[in-house]
Motif scaffolding. Structure first.
Motif, mmCIF file in Angstrom:
data_model
loop_
_atom_site.group_PDB
_atom_site.id
_atom_site.type_symbol
_atom_site.label_atom_id
_atom_site.label_comp_id
_atom_site.label_asym_id
_atom_site.label_seq_id
_atom_site.Cartn_x
_atom_site.Cartn_y
_atom_site.Cartn_z
ATOM 1 N N SER A 51 0.855 -1.189 0.000
ATOM 2 C CA SER A 51 0.000 0.000 0.000
ATOM 3 C C SER A 51 0.889 1.236 0.000
ATOM 4 C CB SER A 51 -0.897 0.001 1.245
ATOM 5 O OG SER A 51 -0.155 0.384 2.391
ATOM 6 N N GLY A 52 0.279 2.392 0.047
ATOM 7 C CA GLY A 52 1.050 3.621 0.109
ATOM 8 C C GLY A 52 1.542 3.958 1.507
ATOM 9 N N CYS A 53 1.188 3.147 2.499
ATOM 10 C CA CYS A 53 1.657 3.338 3.872
ATOM 11 C C CYS A 53 2.939 2.537 4.076
ATOM 12 C CB CYS A 53 0.603 2.872 4.877
ATOM 13 S SG CYS A 53 -0.913 3.836 4.881
ATOM 14 N N LEU A 94 -3.584 -2.075 5.685
ATOM 15 C CA LEU A 94 -4.298 -0.802 5.586
ATOM 16 C C LEU A 94 -5.790 -1.016 5.809
ATOM 17 C CD1 LEU A 94 -4.599 2.186 4.952
ATOM 18 C CD2 LEU A 94 -4.501 1.614 2.515
ATOM 19 N N HIS A 102 -5.986 7.771 2.908
ATOM 20 C CA HIS A 102 -5.922 6.314 2.907
ATOM 21 C C HIS A 102 -6.499 5.711 1.632
ATOM 22 C CE1 HIS A 102 -3.906 5.846 6.552
ATOM 23 N NE2 HIS A 102 -4.899 6.014 7.386
ATOM 24 N N ASP A 109 -3.579 5.778 -0.464
ATOM 25 C CA ASP A 109 -2.698 4.688 -0.037
ATOM 26 C C ASP A 109 -3.181 3.352 -0.587
ATOM 27 O OD1 ASP A 109 -1.073 6.379 1.497
ATOM 28 O OD2 ASP A 109 -2.320 6.132 3.281
ATOM 29 N N ARG A 150 4.204 11.016 0.924
ATOM 30 C CA ARG A 150 3.885 9.752 0.274
ATOM 31 C C ARG A 150 4.608 9.602 -1.064
ATOM 32 N NH1 ARG A 150 -0.136 10.500 3.880
ATOM 33 N NH2 ARG A 150 -1.357 8.660 4.515
#
Length: 218
Positions: free
Chosen positions: A27-29, A37, A145, A148, A195
């Motif tokens: 994910s983007g996290c 996520l 999110h 993300d 990010r």
């Protein structure tokens, strides 16, 4: 209030459209897979339910913008709560169980938000906000999110345009400056929150503001 509902509904719909194999993608996290996520979103939905059921008897101390704690240190994935989220996500084993839980708790959070008095004061994280401002802050949460979630899923639905625009507006207030007009709302949010690393051209456009980024929201 309506923007909270639209942003949350769009994010839940994007999760519902995921294929089983998508849950194992990054994910983007930082340090989180998509499944991690999604598990975090379950926890977020629980937090919304808890906060809306926690009235406060004092005047508001924060609003939708000042709700956020801001640092410049990107997450490492080593925070105890982040680590717990990863373990919880793995315990679901089947993606369908995770999406069912998000749909169940997430739908309840959405209904509670629609029924709440916008002027009611609620307490969370040792601060007091009106419901209107609390849900307004969560437009940023859902939008970031959502970005993300789809970071490595190019065919997935993007966040609603109005949520992106509102989140950019809030981030610019937090930053104390506007992002260059050439930045799309998505790029402003991705670069502004760390990010995505700005390109050389973007860094030049940002000028002195580049030194104050990223703004890590917590």
């Amino acid at each position: 209030m309506d923007l909270f509902s639209r942003s949350w509904a769009a994010l839940r719909a994007a999760v519902a459209d995921l294929r089983d194999e998508d849950f194992a993608r990054p994910s983007g996290c930082t340090g989180w897979l998509v499944r991690d996520l999604v598990c975090h979103l379950v926890i977020d939905a629980q937090d919304v339910l808890i906060t809306l059921a926690t009235p406060a008897g004092t005047e508001p101390t924060r609003d939708a913008v000042t709700y956020w704690e801001v640092t410049q240190a990107p997450p490492t994935g080593e925070d105890p709560l982040d680590a717990l989220t990863v373990r919880l996500a793995a315990a679901y084993q089947e993606p369908g169980l995770l999406t069912f839980h998000l749909d169940d708790v997430g739908s309840a959070a959405g209904r509670a938000a629609e029924l709440a008095d916008p002027d009611l004061r609620v307490g969370t994280r040792d601060v007091v906000l009106t419901v209107r401002d609390y849900l307004g802050a969560y437009v940023m949460e859902w939008t970031l999110h959502h970005l993300d979630l789809v970071a490595h899923l190019p065919d997935a639905a993007q966040p609603p345009a109005e949520g992106l625009a509102r989140s950019r507006e809030m981030l610019e207030k937090i930053a104390g400056t506007a992002f260059p007009a050439s930045f799309s709302d998505t790029d402003a949010l991705l670069v502004g929150t760390g990010r995505r690393v700005p390109t050389d051209a973007e860094r030049a456009e940002l000028g002195e503001s580049a030194g104050r980024l990223p703004l890590v929201l917590g």
